[in-house]
Design a protein around this motif. Structure first.
Motif: not given
Length: 200
Positions: A70-78, A81-84, A134-144
């Motif tokens: 993963k490029l970003i540590p998968q912390m809970g708030f991330i 935020f990705s789901l939001l 745009i928002l869905i793909f940003i959320g997709f990247f933050l989640y995965d």
């Protein structure tokens, strides 16, 4: 096979998808394919949507097979935020379809034509479906947050201005000065302070 080849195939896959997506939306291709396959307007729309959906599913499946760290540590708030972010994208899509004919868009009924739609969310932004993407793909990247997902997101973001340009070219051809005036008045993707105030 070296990993960079896998990523290159992913980029090429998105490129082919976008060329097909834009090409099949042109009037010339639409008429040629409809004539060859004997499709009605609604039939072509169904055909177009099936190709679009299958293409995205194949690319996302391939994206999912590439599993580096993963490029970003998968912390809970991330993750929250990705789901939001993705959730807001879904809400925007829902608002957009209140202005469009959903069954017409899917090809299940004859598309409404004639008057340019500028009410509801379309009075704030011209391309709510692209804003939602745009928002869905940003959320997709933050989640995965794998490199493969980042590449997929960047491919989509590079295509969006091209998609908007081609769509607006078609809309100007249909609606002429009415669309040009709408384009001057309403921003493409992000509501402006003025459009927010104008709609209160």
């Amino acid at each position: 096979m070296p990993l960079y080849i896998d990523y290159l195939l992913l980029v090429v896959g998105w490129l082919v998808y976008f060329v097909l997506h834009s090409g099949l939306a042109t009037v010339r291709v639409k008429e040629a394919v409809s004539s060859k396959l004997g499709l009605s307007v609604a039939g072509y729309r169904i055909f177009y949507n099936i190709i679009a959906l299958l293409g995205v599913l194949v690319l996302l499946f391939y994206n999912g097979t590439l599993i580096p760290p993963k490029l970003i540590p998968q912390m809970g708030f991330i993750k929250y935020f990705s789901l939001l972010t993705a959730g807001i994208g879904v809400i925007i899509i829902n608002s957009a379809f209140k202005q469009y004919s959903t069954s017409g868009f899917l090809g299940l009924a004859r598309e409404e034509s004639g008057k340019l739609k500028t009410k509801g969310i379309l009075s704030y932004i011209r391309h709510p479906l692209y804003s939602a993407t745009i928002l869905i793909f940003i959320g997709f990247f933050l989640y995965d947050s794998r490199l493969a997902t980042l590449i997929s997101v960047l491919c989509v973001f590079v295509y969006l201005p091209i998609g908007i340009y081609l769509e607006e070219k078609k809309l100007i051809k249909i609606y002429g000065d009415e669309y040009r005036a709408y384009k001057k008045r309403v921003p493409a993707l992000i509501p402006s302070y003025k459009t927010i105030l104008d709609n209160f």
